[in-house]
Design an enzyme around this catalytic site. Sequence first.
Site, mmCIF file in Angstrom:
data_model
loop_
_atom_site.group_PDB
_atom_site.id
_atom_site.type_symbol
_atom_site.label_atom_id
_atom_site.label_comp_id
_atom_site.label_asym_id
_atom_site.label_seq_id
_atom_site.Cartn_x
_atom_site.Cartn_y
_atom_site.Cartn_z
ATOM 1 N N GLY A 191 37.105 -4.621 24.257
ATOM 2 C CA GLY A 191 37.094 -3.176 24.366
ATOM 3 C C GLY A 191 35.810 -2.604 24.922
ATOM 4 N N ASP A 201 41.842 -12.883 30.735
ATOM 5 C CA ASP A 201 40.988 -11.760 30.358
ATOM 6 C C ASP A 201 39.707 -12.285 29.732
ATOM 7 O OD1 ASP A 201 40.181 -9.170 29.990
ATOM 8 O OD2 ASP A 201 41.813 -8.602 28.648
ATOM 9 N N GLU A 232 45.057 -4.220 26.912
ATOM 10 C CA GLU A 232 44.819 -5.659 26.995
ATOM 11 C C GLU A 232 45.567 -6.404 25.883
ATOM 12 O OE1 GLU A 232 40.349 -5.483 28.999
ATOM 13 O OE2 GLU A 232 40.580 -5.513 26.824
ATOM 14 N N GLY A 276 37.098 -5.822 33.090
ATOM 15 C CA GLY A 276 35.714 -6.156 32.802
ATOM 16 C C GLY A 276 35.116 -7.049 33.867
ATOM 17 N N SER A 277 33.836 -7.350 33.704
ATOM 18 C CA SER A 277 33.112 -8.077 34.746
ATOM 19 C C SER A 277 33.614 -9.501 34.936
ATOM 20 C CB SER A 277 31.618 -8.090 34.420
ATOM 21 O OG SER A 277 31.378 -8.692 33.161
ATOM 22 N N LYS A 295 28.787 -14.896 25.180
ATOM 23 C CA LYS A 295 29.838 -14.262 24.378
ATOM 24 C C LYS A 295 30.270 -15.114 23.182
ATOM 25 C CE LYS A 295 29.605 -11.059 27.378
ATOM 26 N NZ LYS A 295 30.640 -10.726 28.325
ATOM 27 N N ASP A 322 34.303 -9.651 24.610
ATOM 28 C CA ASP A 322 32.929 -9.262 24.299
ATOM 29 C C ASP A 322 32.293 -10.259 23.335
ATOM 30 O OD1 ASP A 322 33.363 -6.943 25.826
ATOM 31 O OD2 ASP A 322 34.180 -5.895 24.087
#
Length: 225
Positions: A95, A81, A103, A27-28, A121, A84
């Site tokens: 996800g 990590d 993950e 992810g970003s 988030k 979201d």
Amino acid sequence: MQKGKIAAGQKAAEWIKDGQIVGLGTGSTATCFIDSLIERCRHGLNITAVSSSRASAEQARQGGIEVLDINEAPRIDITVDGADEIDPKKRMIKGGGGAHVREKILASASDEMVVIVDETKLVPTVGRGKLPVEILFYGSPSTRKKLEDLGYQGRWRLNEDKTLFITENGNLLFDILFEIPPLAPEQDHEKIIHIPGVVDTGFFFGYAGRVIVGYSDGSIKILEK
């Protein structure tokens, strides 16, 4: 929010120690961490990595980091990590990039999962956005119907060209959309995970260790274990 993501990624990279095996998320925000990790390695840090996706593995390799297959890794010291959503109990939904099953495997195999997020988030309770559920192709219409019979409405995830999104495990993603955030997400996870054909949900409970929150002004806040 890019400043916050970069700041969180840089701080997490500072915590990585020489000789560690590092789990790389997807992810970003994870990308920002990998960028910072590459920079540290260029200045002498010696680590190896295990990745949750081809994209993260390729980014690390291009930066000169050795990436192991998870089945070859004797252990994983730390995984970094994003998420979201994350609530005050450190319950998460992951996800958005379609890699939550890998993950979760990385996180469960690691001594610690460090979570890096920007301030957007942070939620009072998880379930405000979509909940990804990875589903086997075999019998997928039946699996979807069982989800809907339990009251879980959503849609198959599609690519930009409207074809079905396929995970790196070769499965489908069904994104559940809650009308209101669930009061007991742990119970929802238990209901969903026991449907034949469901591989796993994007709920993450009890995995997060330290959490680094990055803010739009470039500052950070650390939530300890």
